[in-house]
Enzyme design. Structure first.
Site, PDB file in Angstrom:
ATOM      1  CB  ALA A   1      -5.493 -35.571  10.950  1.00 30.06           C
TER       2      ALA A   1
ATOM      3  CB  SER B   1     -11.225  -0.479  18.464  1.00 32.30           C
ATOM      4  OG  SER B   1     -11.958   0.669  18.805  1.00 32.30           O
TER       5      SER B   1
ATOM      6  CG  HIS C   1      -1.936 -16.614  20.328  1.00 36.80           C
ATOM      7  ND1 HIS C   1      -2.603 -17.177  21.384  1.00 36.80           N
ATOM      8  CD2 HIS C   1      -2.736 -15.632  19.853  1.00 36.80           C
ATOM      9  CE1 HIS C   1      -3.748 -16.539  21.557  1.00 36.80           C
ATOM     10  NE2 HIS C   1      -3.847 -15.595  20.648  1.00 36.80           N
TER      11      HIS C   1
ATOM     12  CE  LYS D   1      -3.908 -44.722   9.672  1.00 36.22           C
ATOM     13  NZ  LYS D   1      -4.519 -43.464   9.302  1.00 36.22           N
TER      14      LYS D   1
ATOM     15  CB  ILE E   1      -4.851 -17.180  10.205  1.00 36.17           C
ATOM     16  CG1 ILE E   1      -5.466 -17.153  11.600  1.00 36.17           C
ATOM     17  CG2 ILE E   1      -3.594 -16.341  10.135  1.00 36.17           C
ATOM     18  CD1 ILE E   1      -4.618 -17.914  12.617  1.00 36.17           C
ATOM     19  CG  ASP E   2     -10.283 -17.210  11.684  1.00 35.45           C
ATOM     20  OD1 ASP E   2      -9.395 -17.937  12.162  1.00 35.45           O
ATOM     21  OD2 ASP E   2     -10.907 -16.354  12.338  1.00 35.45           O
TER      22      ASP E   2
ATOM     23  CB  VAL F   1      -0.949   0.013   1.230  1.00 32.69           C
ATOM     24  CG1 VAL F   1      -1.679   1.348   1.337  1.00 32.69           C
ATOM     25  CG2 VAL F   1      -1.950  -1.146   1.157  1.00 32.69           C
TER      26      VAL F   1
HETATM   27  P1  ATP Z   1      -9.828 -12.119  12.660  1.00 32.25           P
HETATM   28  O1  ATP Z   1     -11.134 -12.886  12.553  1.00 32.25           O
HETATM   29  O2  ATP Z   1      -8.789 -12.596  11.735  1.00 32.25           O
HETATM   30  O3  ATP Z   1      -9.367 -11.976  14.063  1.00 32.25           O
HETATM   31  P2  ATP Z   1     -11.412  -9.750  12.252  1.00 32.25           P
HETATM   32  O4  ATP Z   1     -11.212  -8.551  11.414  1.00 32.25           O
HETATM   33  O5  ATP Z   1     -12.641 -10.564  11.938  1.00 32.25           O
HETATM   34  O6  ATP Z   1     -10.118 -10.617  12.149  1.00 32.25           O
HETATM   35  P3  ATP Z   1     -12.628  -8.789  14.723  1.00 32.25           P
HETATM   36  O7  ATP Z   1     -12.094  -8.798  16.108  1.00 32.25           O
HETATM   37  O8  ATP Z   1     -13.899  -9.480  14.453  1.00 32.25           O
HETATM   38  O9  ATP Z   1     -11.437  -9.328  13.805  1.00 32.25           O
HETATM   39  O10 ATP Z   1     -12.814  -7.245  14.264  1.00 32.25           O
HETATM   40  C1  ATP Z   1     -11.760  -6.313  14.374  1.00 32.25           C
HETATM   41  C2  ATP Z   1     -12.284  -4.948  14.725  1.00 32.25           C
HETATM   42  O11 ATP Z   1     -13.167  -4.463  13.698  1.00 32.25           O
HETATM   43  C3  ATP Z   1     -13.129  -4.861  15.992  1.00 32.25           C
HETATM   44  O12 ATP Z   1     -12.366  -4.811  17.163  1.00 32.25           O
HETATM   45  C4  ATP Z   1     -13.871  -3.528  15.780  1.00 32.25           C
HETATM   46  O13 ATP Z   1     -13.057  -2.447  16.095  1.00 32.25           O
HETATM   47  C5  ATP Z   1     -14.107  -3.548  14.267  1.00 32.25           C
HETATM   48  N1  ATP Z   1     -15.501  -3.997  14.035  1.00 32.25           N
HETATM   49  C6  ATP Z   1     -15.982  -5.256  14.078  1.00 32.25           C
HETATM   50  N2  ATP Z   1     -17.303  -5.293  13.861  1.00 32.25           N
HETATM   51  C7  ATP Z   1     -17.691  -4.005  13.683  1.00 32.25           C
HETATM   52  C8  ATP Z   1     -18.941  -3.359  13.444  1.00 32.25           C
HETATM   53  N3  ATP Z   1     -20.061  -4.031  13.335  1.00 32.25           N
HETATM   54  N4  ATP Z   1     -18.927  -2.006  13.328  1.00 32.25           N
HETATM   55  C9  ATP Z   1     -17.790  -1.300  13.439  1.00 32.25           C
HETATM   56  N5  ATP Z   1     -16.591  -1.856  13.685  1.00 32.25           N
HETATM   57  C10 ATP Z   1     -16.522  -3.169  13.802  1.00 32.25           C
END
Ligand code: ATP
Length: 323
Positions: A186, A73, A253, A213, A126-127, A23
């Site tokens: 597995a 957050s 982790h 096995k 990673i999911d 980026v």
């Molecule tokens: P991973 O599944 O790989 O951990 P992710 O992006 O799904 O990644 P989350 O913890 O679900 O991880 O989301 C990361 C951040 O995205 C949250 O902490 C929040 O700040 C923001 N977020 C998630 N859902 C919402 C929502 N509905 N509205 C605004 N912000 C959101």
């Protein structure tokens, strides 16, 4: 656009740094100033930005984690939090944002787009449960780390006629568990999407033992109805009947922290560059991903709050190939 920013959010994934680098360098090459946001959406709320010139992202393509930091957050999920974020972006003169992350992060990106702020997402978790990309940044490396552990566990398991319950990541999605079961040879994978009882596992292990096995590997996704520790408690009293001694290992982790492999570095470089270029050219509200080896965009509306279903035929494949 004269100034854009990039953030990483949610769980860290190997390859995020390569995406940040892409980026920054793609933006810089178009004469656009690029800023990194520290600690995901938290950094937007705190106005924690730092410039990312071409040299600032040198030497990071090979590192796991994220140089910008990541966070979950809660405040960003509130109207007040998002208002603070938009005010800080405006004060810094930032006109667009690239969000590198998984499901939740892309849902957050969509809320900014809905508020009229230009955002482009990069598929990274990673999911591998994100609608809009066959593979997300970090999955391939995490899978290889899980495999290395499974290969080692198999060696010691065979020396003692043991079965190992190996817990891998995947809160809501069994992709990592199923793929590491297939690639690691597995007996079976236990995933959140399918109910599997200790009785089912006992049946599979007994049958493996009877077929001669010397080891049994059962890969358990962390989000399965019962985790590896709980399954161990249920199966350990039945060791005599199963033939195998039972042990459990949680990889946790360790799966996240590795150096990204070639696949993730290249995917991240391609997705990050495309995201920056689209944003600068005026696109907003899309996730950049990869489908059938081609780079694609999917509207955030189709991504936010959804999860990509796993192909359950893969479970059968793992079962057939145990022999
Ligand atoms: P991973 O599944 O790989 O951990 P992710 O992006 O799904 O990644 P989350 O913890 O679900 O991880 O989301 C990361 C951040 O995205 C949250 O902490 C929040 O700040 C923001 N977020 C998630 N859902 C919402 C929502 N509905 N509205 C605004 N912000 C959101």
């Amino acid at each position: 656009m004269k100034r854009i920013a990039v953030l990483t959010s949610g769980g860290d994934a190997p390859g995020m740094n390569a995406a940040i680098r892409a980026v920054a360098r793609a933006g810089n090459s178009r004469g656009v100033e690029v800023f990194g946001v520290r600690w995901g959406y938290e950094g937007l709320i705190e106005g924690n930005f730092r410039p990312l010139g071409p040299r600032d992202v040198g030497g990071i393509i090979q590192s796991g984690g994220t140089i910008l930091g990541s966070a979950r957050s809660l405040e960003f999920k509130t109207d007040e939090g998002r208002k603070l974020a938009l005010d800080n972006l405006a004060s810094a003169g930032i006109e667009g944002l690239v969000v590198i992350g998984g499901n939740g992060s892309q849902t957050g990106a969509y809320t900014l787009h809905q508020l009229g702020f230009p955002v482009v997402g990069v598929a990274s978790t990673i999911d591998n449960d994100l609608v809009g990309s066959d593979m997300t940044i970090g999955v391939d490396t995490a899978l290889n780390i899980a495999l290395e552990a499974i290969d080692r566990l198999k060696v010691t398991a065979s020396s003692h006629r043991r079965a190992f319950l190996v817990e891998v990541m995947g809160r809501d999605c069994g992709y990592l568990a199923v793929m590491s079961a297939i690639a690691g040879g597995a007996e079976m994978a236990i995933i959140p999407e399918v109910v599997t009882t200790p009785e089912d596992i006992a049946h599979t292990l007994t049958s493996s033992y009877e077929r001669g096995k010397t080891n049994g590997i059962v890969v358990v996704a962390e989000g399965a109805a019962q985790n590896a520790g709980e399954l161990l408690a249920a199966l350990r009293p039945r060791e005599k009947e199963l033939g195998f001694e039972i042990r459990a290992t949680t990889l946790g982790h360790i799966q996240r922290g590795g150096a990204p492999g070639a696949f993730d570095r290249i995917l991240a470089s391609r997705l990050g560059t495309m995201a920056a270029e689209l944003l600068i050219d005026g696109t907003s509200g899309v996730l950049v991903g990869q489908k059938s080896s081609k780079l694609t965009t999917t509207p955030h509306e189709e991504v936010a709050g959804k999860t990509k279903p796993i192909d359950l035929a893969l479970l059968r494949l793992a079962e057939i190939l145990t022999g």
